[in-house]
Motif scaffolding. Structure first.
Motif, PDB file in Angstrom:
ATOM      1  N   ILE A   1      -3.658  -2.249   7.401  1.00  0.00           N
ATOM      2  CA  ILE A   1      -3.730  -2.312   5.939  1.00  0.00           C
ATOM      3  C   ILE A   1      -5.172  -2.616   5.541  1.00  0.00           C
ATOM      4  CG2 ILE A   1      -2.960  -3.525   3.858  1.00  0.00           C
ATOM      5  CD1 ILE A   1      -0.265  -3.885   5.098  1.00  0.00           C
TER       6      ILE A   1
ATOM      7  N   ARG B   1      -5.357  -6.678  -8.387  1.00  0.00           N
ATOM      8  CA  ARG B   1      -5.661  -5.913  -9.594  1.00  0.00           C
ATOM      9  C   ARG B   1      -5.501  -6.845 -10.789  1.00  0.00           C
ATOM     10  NH1 ARG B   1      -8.537  -2.498  -9.858  1.00  0.00           N
ATOM     11  NH2 ARG B   1      -7.593  -1.849 -11.803  1.00  0.00           N
TER      12      ARG B   1
ATOM     13  N   ILE C   1      -0.860  -7.741  -9.336  1.00  0.00           N
ATOM     14  CA  ILE C   1      -0.351  -7.140  -8.103  1.00  0.00           C
ATOM     15  C   ILE C   1      -1.497  -7.098  -7.092  1.00  0.00           C
ATOM     16  CG2 ILE C   1       1.410  -5.723  -9.214  1.00  0.00           C
ATOM     17  CD1 ILE C   1      -0.461  -3.271  -8.774  1.00  0.00           C
TER      18      ILE C   1
ATOM     19  N   LEU D   1      -2.969  -4.774  -4.176  1.00  0.00           N
ATOM     20  CA  LEU D   1      -2.864  -3.356  -3.810  1.00  0.00           C
ATOM     21  C   LEU D   1      -3.686  -3.071  -2.556  1.00  0.00           C
ATOM     22  CD1 LEU D   1      -2.164  -0.344  -4.776  1.00  0.00           C
ATOM     23  CD2 LEU D   1      -4.439  -0.372  -5.808  1.00  0.00           C
TER      24      LEU D   1
ATOM     25  N   LYS E   1      -3.971  -0.155   1.183  1.00  0.00           N
ATOM     26  CA  LYS E   1      -3.566   1.099   1.807  1.00  0.00           C
ATOM     27  C   LYS E   1      -3.113   0.818   3.224  1.00  0.00           C
ATOM     28  CE  LYS E   1      -6.688   4.277  -0.543  1.00  0.00           C
ATOM     29  NZ  LYS E   1      -7.882   5.101  -0.355  1.00  0.00           N
ATOM     30  N   MET E   2      -1.999   1.434   3.613  1.00  0.00           N
ATOM     31  CA  MET E   2      -1.450   1.198   4.946  1.00  0.00           C
ATOM     32  C   MET E   2      -1.423   2.519   5.722  1.00  0.00           C
ATOM     33  SD  MET E   2       2.277  -0.384   5.708  1.00  0.00           S
ATOM     34  CE  MET E   2       2.917  -0.721   7.338  1.00  0.00           C
TER      35      MET E   2
ATOM     36  N   PRO F   1       2.105   7.199  10.281  1.00  0.00           N
ATOM     37  CA  PRO F   1       2.087   8.503  10.946  1.00  0.00           C
ATOM     38  C   PRO F   1       2.343   9.632   9.954  1.00  0.00           C
ATOM     39  CG  PRO F   1       3.664   6.986  11.978  1.00  0.00           C
ATOM     40  CD  PRO F   1       3.256   6.374  10.688  1.00  0.00           C
TER      41      PRO F   1
ATOM     42  N   SER G   1      -1.731   9.207   7.953  1.00  0.00           N
ATOM     43  CA  SER G   1      -1.919   9.276   6.514  1.00  0.00           C
ATOM     44  C   SER G   1      -1.970   7.829   6.017  1.00  0.00           C
ATOM     45  CB  SER G   1      -0.718  10.029   5.936  1.00  0.00           C
ATOM     46  OG  SER G   1      -0.602   9.841   4.560  1.00  0.00           O
ATOM     47  N   GLN G   2      -2.359   7.629   4.776  1.00  0.00           N
ATOM     48  CA  GLN G   2      -2.322   6.272   4.221  1.00  0.00           C
ATOM     49  C   GLN G   2      -1.379   6.246   3.034  1.00  0.00           C
ATOM     50  OE1 GLN G   2      -6.654   5.715   3.755  1.00  0.00           O
ATOM     51  NE2 GLN G   2      -6.421   3.901   5.008  1.00  0.00           N
ATOM     52  N   LYS G   3      -0.488   5.257   3.021  1.00  0.00           N
ATOM     53  CA  LYS G   3       0.323   5.076   1.821  1.00  0.00           C
ATOM     54  C   LYS G   3      -0.170   3.824   1.094  1.00  0.00           C
ATOM     55  CE  LYS G   3       4.271   2.715   4.057  1.00  0.00           C
ATOM     56  NZ  LYS G   3       5.625   2.949   4.632  1.00  0.00           N
ATOM     57  N   TRP G   4       0.122   3.750  -0.199  1.00  0.00           N
ATOM     58  CA  TRP G   4      -0.250   2.578  -0.982  1.00  0.00           C
ATOM     59  C   TRP G   4       0.804   1.498  -0.784  1.00  0.00           C
ATOM     60  CZ3 TRP G   4      -4.822   2.734  -3.759  1.00  0.00           C
ATOM     61  CH2 TRP G   4      -5.387   3.993  -3.987  1.00  0.00           C
ATOM     62  N   VAL G   5       0.357   0.264  -0.663  1.00  0.00           N
ATOM     63  CA  VAL G   5       1.305  -0.843  -0.622  1.00  0.00           C
ATOM     64  C   VAL G   5       0.960  -1.819  -1.743  1.00  0.00           C
ATOM     65  CG1 VAL G   5       1.802  -0.619   1.830  1.00  0.00           C
ATOM     66  CG2 VAL G   5      -0.081  -2.084   1.119  1.00  0.00           C
ATOM     67  N   VAL G   6       2.007  -2.353  -2.352  1.00  0.00           N
ATOM     68  CA  VAL G   6       1.828  -3.279  -3.476  1.00  0.00           C
ATOM     69  C   VAL G   6       2.630  -4.546  -3.196  1.00  0.00           C
ATOM     70  CG1 VAL G   6       2.313  -3.672  -5.915  1.00  0.00           C
ATOM     71  CG2 VAL G   6       1.407  -1.455  -5.168  1.00  0.00           C
ATOM     72  N   PHE G   7       1.955  -5.697  -3.229  1.00  0.00           N
ATOM     73  CA  PHE G   7       2.633  -6.984  -3.069  1.00  0.00           C
ATOM     74  C   PHE G   7       2.595  -7.702  -4.415  1.00  0.00           C
ATOM     75  CE2 PHE G   7       0.560  -6.931   1.400  1.00  0.00           C
ATOM     76  CZ  PHE G   7       1.540  -6.059   1.857  1.00  0.00           C
ATOM     77  N   GLY G   8       3.741  -8.205  -4.830  1.00  0.00           N
ATOM     78  CA  GLY G   8       3.762  -8.915  -6.094  1.00  0.00           C
ATOM     79  C   GLY G   8       4.629 -10.145  -6.004  1.00  0.00           C
TER      80      GLY G   8
ATOM     81  N   SER H   1       4.875   7.362  -0.971  1.00  0.00           N
ATOM     82  CA  SER H   1       3.435   7.273  -1.208  1.00  0.00           C
ATOM     83  C   SER H   1       3.041   5.896  -1.728  1.00  0.00           C
ATOM     84  CB  SER H   1       2.969   8.379  -2.149  1.00  0.00           C
ATOM     85  OG  SER H   1       3.427   8.163  -3.453  1.00  0.00           O
TER      86      SER H   1
ATOM     87  N   VAL I   1       4.775   1.903  -1.666  1.00  0.00           N
ATOM     88  CA  VAL I   1       5.885   1.031  -1.291  1.00  0.00           C
ATOM     89  C   VAL I   1       5.556  -0.369  -1.804  1.00  0.00           C
ATOM     90  CG1 VAL I   1       7.328   0.182   0.589  1.00  0.00           C
ATOM     91  CG2 VAL I   1       6.246   2.425   0.775  1.00  0.00           C
TER      92      VAL I   1
ATOM     93  N   ILE J   1       6.621  -4.527  -2.958  1.00  0.00           N
ATOM     94  CA  ILE J   1       7.439  -5.717  -2.738  1.00  0.00           C
ATOM     95  C   ILE J   1       7.327  -6.589  -3.980  1.00  0.00           C
ATOM     96  CG2 ILE J   1       7.753  -7.774  -1.306  1.00  0.00           C
ATOM     97  CD1 ILE J   1       6.313  -6.143   0.925  1.00  0.00           C
ATOM     98  N   ASN J   2       8.474  -6.859  -4.616  1.00  0.00           N
ATOM     99  CA  ASN J   2       8.516  -7.752  -5.789  1.00  0.00           C
ATOM    100  C   ASN J   2       7.597  -7.316  -6.930  1.00  0.00           C
ATOM    101  OD1 ASN J   2      10.405  -9.354  -4.486  1.00  0.00           O
ATOM    102  ND2 ASN J   2       8.866 -10.726  -3.615  1.00  0.00           N
ATOM    103  N   ALA J   3       7.544  -6.008  -7.174  1.00  0.00           N
ATOM    104  CA  ALA J   3       6.785  -5.519  -8.326  1.00  0.00           C
ATOM    105  C   ALA J   3       7.467  -4.261  -8.862  1.00  0.00           C
ATOM    106  CB  ALA J   3       5.343  -5.209  -7.927  1.00  0.00           C
TER     107      ALA J   3
ATOM    108  N   LYS K   1       1.677  14.063   2.464  1.00  0.00           N
ATOM    109  CA  LYS K   1       0.947  13.113   3.302  1.00  0.00           C
ATOM    110  C   LYS K   1      -0.422  13.624   3.700  1.00  0.00           C
ATOM    111  CE  LYS K   1       5.112  11.436   5.420  1.00  0.00           C
ATOM    112  NZ  LYS K   1       5.834  11.346   6.684  1.00  0.00           N
TER     113      LYS K   1
ATOM    114  N   ARG L   1      -2.646  10.975  -1.104  1.00  0.00           N
ATOM    115  CA  ARG L   1      -1.273  10.503  -1.233  1.00  0.00           C
ATOM    116  C   ARG L   1      -1.195   9.505  -2.368  1.00  0.00           C
ATOM    117  NH1 ARG L   1       2.445   8.186   3.780  1.00  0.00           N
ATOM    118  NH2 ARG L   1       4.421   8.743   2.804  1.00  0.00           N
TER     119      ARG L   1
END
Lengths: 421, 421
Positions: A100, A106, A110, A112, A114-115, A118, A408-415, B366, B368, B370-372, B394, B398
């Motif tokens: 990550i 932000r 949140i 934000l 990138k993870m 595959p 590839s990279q997906k977005w991850v959001v922690f809140g 694209s 993911v 958590i808690n948002a 992908k 993305r």
């Protein structure tokens, strides 16, 4: 028969997709255990694999395959050792999956980032060399992807024997055997299905002759990581240090001929052509490199230089032939490279800082070099560990493609309960 | 006529390619000067642009366009101000081009890095909203790309007027006017050429209805940055903090209905369904959201919940309708999302650390979360400044795609005479 091949390919695709879901969240340890079990299984199967390869070799001779193809097809004990060595190298690479990056808050609160994940399922289409089977399978597994392998019919027995050992290793480590599947038919229709099953395959990597790759990228309905040509240039600029220019121009052409990062056209600034061309021509003569030159090159080097045609500027010789052109300066050199080149690898030799910067910005190639040999453009020299292919396209992966190109990279959001205002 | 359209598109393509060569090495200052000159030109042309838009509106009414389409088509003075404001935002973004990262020595002595460069030529295909013309053009210019714009025929006069002002600004700043071209024909054949001219166009970005995007990605011979659907999920896990779950589930569905990052299916763990469902149903009732539930949801909430069909799990309602499913735990939730979802944006609400990590690794979307709220998935909230589109693929880009999605990285090598050993 057509029907049953379609059905067979659909099954292969579904199985690969299912396996990819397991692989995507497999731990680094599990994947390394699998690679290690594959290593052991291959060691145990050496005799069986070499015997299968001998069947392919016999069939190949009976089918009058040319000697270059037969050479690429053959697995000797020392090549087998090399394959295992390559597998060890992939095991030692850092697992790219799950990393990550750029995790930051932000204004909304949140967090934000990138993870790295595959791609999913890789479709690999290649010719003759059975070692590609292991190389591609190990890179795919390390990066958490399932892979479908479609080798040439001439290598079918070798590839099946290698795949059997791979699946043995997968089974021993608890990963799905269908993580690596070899298409077990020589029917060409299989390729047609493989490159259009977009629901099951995420990327196609073809390796082989230009004809094969062109056909695949024209017909594919799935992104293709590819390069068609390696028409690479070295531009010896007027302010080049000839003590650098001579060894680089020699190395880029003659270190190996049949490789995509070898120089195919030498561009020389007119201001130093009279000095430089006779010296480099002497070195090429020692290596028996045939020169095809523009008029000015012919004037300087004399009648033993053949005239270059328009076609020559486009040609990847893959042999001891070199096109040579005298240019009026950096603009003509860059225009020539962007027009006739294949966007693979191009180098300038100069001591002038500003011209080096210009060359870097304006040459539209996957690798652009200053004062270095084009031969450096490969996955090993770039430290990628191993290379699944080289891309001259700009989308997704460019240049030598290693593990990262299969991710590839997906977005991850922690809140903690954030909602949008 | 077919012939002349092909010829016209070829000319547009060639001009874009030529302009892209100039843009690729244009300095940040030159590009910002151009955006600034475009700003002025647009200010000066406000009356002409709004008048052109009124012609489109009149034609639209005469052609009985539906009111939603007419609303998107209309340019009011306040919307015009918004457009200019967006342009200012793009001007203030950091220029991504030329950035060199990861520059480090390799054992051979060469210094290897990656340099960010433009893709080249962007083909943009969109419907009704004329503000996209400016938004896409400014993002393309800032990232050093030429752009070919193909808006809907209903917005032709508006788009031409905006493009005229843009080209006026380009001219004033010394960049090629052909850096931004608007296709000036309503003939649909133009799109067919645009999406297959791979020698002149590097990437296609379609925006509009699912039908349009599906057709384009099926027929394109050029990479497409796209998303078809936004079928987003919120999974309220058994250890969710209901004080977070309730506002998020409400926000994700009701903050805005017609957007791709709105929740379309709510998944609830069976262990808390009896607690959670009645409370959230009350909030939805206030907003007049129609619920379509699985059997268990119906049992808990009673007969005012319609039964959900298999089709409902696949559906992006884009309106005040929500599918609700009670699941046995995280495995069923993840399987549901990966099967029925559109790989856009999915969230878990939980206080359990290990389950949150699992969700993150295993959901193949694209974004993911958590808690948002899923509503955070857009270019503005992600800090990209502006967004040219959203990708659920992908390969290459993305999720929300900003300036960086219009760029690529090439390898750069600095040496002082290195040759390959």
């Amino acid at each position: 028969m057509q029907d049953s091949i379609e059905q067979y390919m659909q099954t292969v695709g579904q199985q690969a997709r299912q396996a990819s879901r397991v692989l995507a969240s497999a731990s680094t340890q599990t994947k390394n255990n699998a690679l290690s079990a594959i290593y052991t299984a291959l060691q145990d199967s050496e005799a069986a694999i070499l015997a299968a390869n001998q069947i392919d070799m016999t069939n190949g001779r009976n089918n009058h395959l040319d000697s270059a193809l037969l050479d690429r097809l053959e697995l000797t004990p020392s090549r087998f050792k090399g394959m295992l060595h390559g597998l060890k190298d992939v095991m030692s690479l850092v697992d790219p999956i799950g990393e990550i990056t750029d995790l930051a808050y932000r204004p909304s609160g949140i967090q934000l980032g990138k993870m790295r994940v595959p791609l999913g399922v890789v479709g690999m289409i290649y010719e003759s060399r059975p070692n590609v089977t292991l190389e591609a399978a190990s890179l795919a597994l390390k990066s958490g992807n399932a892979i479908i392998l479609r080798g040439g019919s001439e290598a079918l027995q070798s590839n099946k024997a290698i795949a059997e050992a791979i699946q043995h290793g997968l089974k021993a480590s608890g990963l799905p055997e269908t993580s690596v599947q070899v298409i077990n038919t020589a029917d060409r229709a299989a390729v047609g299905h493989l490159i259009t099953m977009s629901e099951y395959v995420d990327v196609i990597v073809p390796r082989g002759g230009k004809g094969l790759i062109e056909r695949i990228s024209n017909e594919a309905r799935i992104p293709v990581i590819k390069h068609l040509d390696g028409n690479c240039h070295v531009f010896v600029e007027a302010q080049a240090d000839l003590q650098k220019a001579l060894p680089i121009a020699l190395n880029a052409k003659t270190h190996r001929y049949g490789v995509c990062n070898a120089m195919e056209t030498l561009l020389v600034d007119e201001k130093i052509a009279e000095d430089f061309l006779p010296s480099i021509a002497e070195l090429y003569a020692e290596k028996q490199v045939e020169l095809r030159g523009c008029r000015e090159t012919q004037r300087i080097l004399g009648s033993n230089v053949k005239p270059a045609s328009e076609e020559d500027w486009y040609t990847e010789y893959l042999g001891p032939i070199l096109a040579v052109k005298v240019v009026s300066g950096i603009d003509e050199a860059i225009d020539h490279i962007n027009k006739y080149g294949s966007h693979h690898t191009d180098a300038i030799i100069t001591e002038n800082f500003s011209l080096a910067r210009q060359f870097l910005a304006r040459v539209d190639s996957s690798s652009v070099m200053i004062n270095a040999s084009t031969r450096f453009a490969d996955g090993f020299e770039y430290g990628l560990g191993a290379e699944i292919g080289i891309s001259t396209d700009k989308i997704h992966a460019r240049g030598p493609v290693g593990l990262e190109g299969l991710t590839s990279q997906k977005w991850v959001v922690f809140g903690d309960g954030q909602i949008r205002q």
